[in-house]
Motif scaffolding. Structure first.
Motif, PDB file in Angstrom:
ATOM      1  N   SER A 139       0.819  -1.213   0.000  1.00 43.22           N
ATOM      2  CA  SER A 139       0.000   0.000   0.000  1.00 43.22           C
ATOM      3  C   SER A 139       0.852   1.262   0.000  1.00 43.22           C
ATOM      4  O   SER A 139       0.430   2.304  -0.513  1.00 43.22           O
ATOM      5  CB  SER A 139      -0.923   0.005   1.230  1.00 43.22           C
ATOM      6  N   LEU A 253      -3.750  -5.293  -6.878  1.00 41.28           N
ATOM      7  CA  LEU A 253      -2.564  -4.765  -7.551  1.00 41.28           C
ATOM      8  C   LEU A 253      -2.428  -5.351  -8.947  1.00 41.28           C
ATOM      9  O   LEU A 253      -2.121  -4.626  -9.907  1.00 41.28           O
ATOM     10  CB  LEU A 253      -1.316  -5.081  -6.718  1.00 41.28           C
ATOM     11  N   SER A 256      -4.870  -3.676 -11.239  1.00 42.48           N
ATOM     12  CA  SER A 256      -4.473  -2.283 -11.506  1.00 42.48           C
ATOM     13  C   SER A 256      -3.310  -2.202 -12.488  1.00 42.48           C
ATOM     14  O   SER A 256      -3.277  -1.332 -13.363  1.00 42.48           O
ATOM     15  CB  SER A 256      -4.091  -1.602 -10.185  1.00 42.48           C
ATOM     16  N   GLN A 262      -1.777   1.734 -12.330  1.00 44.13           N
ATOM     17  CA  GLN A 262      -0.711   1.865 -11.341  1.00 44.13           C
ATOM     18  C   GLN A 262       0.608   1.460 -11.975  1.00 44.13           C
ATOM     19  O   GLN A 262       0.654   0.569 -12.827  1.00 44.13           O
ATOM     20  CB  GLN A 262      -1.034   0.972 -10.127  1.00 44.13           C
ATOM     21  N   ASP A 263       1.678   2.108 -11.556  1.00 47.17           N
ATOM     22  CA  ASP A 263       3.007   1.789 -12.064  1.00 47.17           C
ATOM     23  C   ASP A 263       3.655   0.694 -11.222  1.00 47.17           C
ATOM     24  O   ASP A 263       3.420   0.593 -10.014  1.00 47.17           O
ATOM     25  CB  ASP A 263       3.895   3.039 -12.049  1.00 47.17           C
ATOM     26  N   GLN A 268       6.835  -3.578  -4.568  1.00 45.40           N
ATOM     27  CA  GLN A 268       5.670  -4.445  -4.717  1.00 45.40           C
ATOM     28  C   GLN A 268       6.068  -5.914  -4.728  1.00 45.40           C
ATOM     29  O   GLN A 268       5.337  -6.774  -4.212  1.00 45.40           O
ATOM     30  CB  GLN A 268       4.908  -4.080  -5.993  1.00 45.40           C
TER      31      GLN A 268
END
Length: 365
Positions: A139, A253, A256, A262-263, A268
């Motif tokens: 997050s 994730l 996304s 999201q990059d 991550q």
């Protein structure tokens, strides 16, 4: 594949479905919150009732012991969770809210066993800590005002109550009935509260985008995912199943990244590794003789158990109790069960069960 592996599989599938639905939930930003959730749960309840009818098996009805849990579950774990989650993001960044929700597996790992009078096991607690750290890394955290911190904490508590309040109902009614009646309770309660809170705009007709989102959330995320989750909890227990919650942000994730919302970051990968490690450790089956591996229950007046919840109304995991019932009903003092001779089953006898194996020991307290 045994029942436990099957339960892990369906539990993973359930949380991945819910985690992947985050982008879809955002499509309802402009729709009334409480009545939108009420509509979703009510329709899901109708679908589950239809599924139970198609199966041709009677759906157990909730008794007086079940109603308070179902109402509290609908108010907190369903309607309350969604409301806290939405309002928290008005005062806190989404990353911080998600980090708070990372504490849910630890709450389940600790409170789940304690609520049943048992000691927490080291494997689910360790796995929950790792999963929570992984969620925090994924997050990225964020800033918040004090209102956001309070609402994020309440959202975490509500998410944990979604499972904890269902444990007793699951034991008595089974997964399908628990999912069905909780959805019905949330649908009715949410409709009443939403109408009182916003009489003029509560029941606005959804546009095409909102209608698609509501349909997906109703069928896939509620009716299917709830049934999968409660089926897993009924076999794994709240503490071990709780570590699977860590997979929700991983699923979100992934969606996304696929949608370009999201990059990708190196952190991550670390977060996913922590969550995955936590899930593997948390699902570890306890071995016989390991501290905390023996569970003890005292069966009081088995023959006089609530007749509203007889064998037709019990989940498959209660087969052992059903097997023992005839010996008590006939007043037999002794019976051979699973190759164990000379043991007596009477009111107050202590049954020591090795959870996760097929060994039962019956004897005097």
């Amino acid at each position: 594949m045994d029942s436990e592996r099957r339960s892990v599989t369906i539990g993973v599938l359930g949380v991945l479905i819910v985690g992947a639905s985050v982008p879809v939930t955002g499509m309802l930003d402009g729709y009334p919150v409480i009545t939108g959730q009420a509509l979703r749960y009510a329709l899901a309840g109708v679908l589950l009732l239809a599924w139970a009818r198609l199966r041709g098996r009677p759906l157990p009805r909730p008794g007086p012991r079940d109603l308070p849990s179902l109402i509290a579950l609908a108010a907190t774990g369903m309607i309350g969770f969604q409301a806290c989650l939405l309002f928290a993001q008005r005062y806190a960044e989404p990353g911080l809210v998600a980090a708070f929700l990372g504490g849910t597996p630890l709450v389940l790992a600790l409170v789940g066993p304690l609520a049943k009078g048992k000691r927490p096991s080291w494997a689910p607690v360790t796995g929950a800590v790792l999963a929570g750290l992984g969620i925090a890394v994924l997050s990225g955290g964020g800033a918040a005002r004090w209102q956001g911190l309070v609402l994020a904490a309440l959202a975490m508590i509500c998410e944990a109550l979604f499972t904890l309040l269902a444990v007793g109902v699951l034991e008595r009614l089974g997964p399908l009935a628990t999912a069905t009646w909780s959805c019905c309770a949330a649908g009715i309660g949410g409709a009443v509260v939403g109408t009182i809170a916003d009489p003029s705009g509560a029941w606005a007709w959804p546009d095409g985008r909102e209608l698609i989102a509501l349909g997906y959330l109703t069928v896939v995320v509620t009716a299917i995912a709830f049934l999968l989750w409660y089926s897993a909890v009924s076999v794994l227990g709240a503490d071990r199943a709780g570590v699977l919650v860590g997979l929700m942000p991983v699923s979100g994730l992934g969606v996304s990244l696929l949608l370009g919302m999201q990059d990708f970051r190196l952190s991550q990968v670390i977060g996913i590794a922590l969550v995955s490690s936590g899930v593997v450790i948390g699902l570890r089956r306890r071995e016989f003789g390991e501290p905390g591996a023996l569970e003890a229950e005292v069966f009081h007046d088995v023959a006089a158990d609530d007749r509203d919840h007889d064998r037709a109304h019990r989940s498959g995991e209660r087969d052992l109790l059903d097997e023992l019932r005839p010996a008590v009903d006939r007043g037999h003092g002794q019976r051979e069960i699973h190759g164990t001779e000379g043991n007596r089953l009477a009111d107050g006898d202590l049954a020591v069960l090795d959870q996760g194996s097929d060994r039962e020991r019956l004897g005097d307290p």
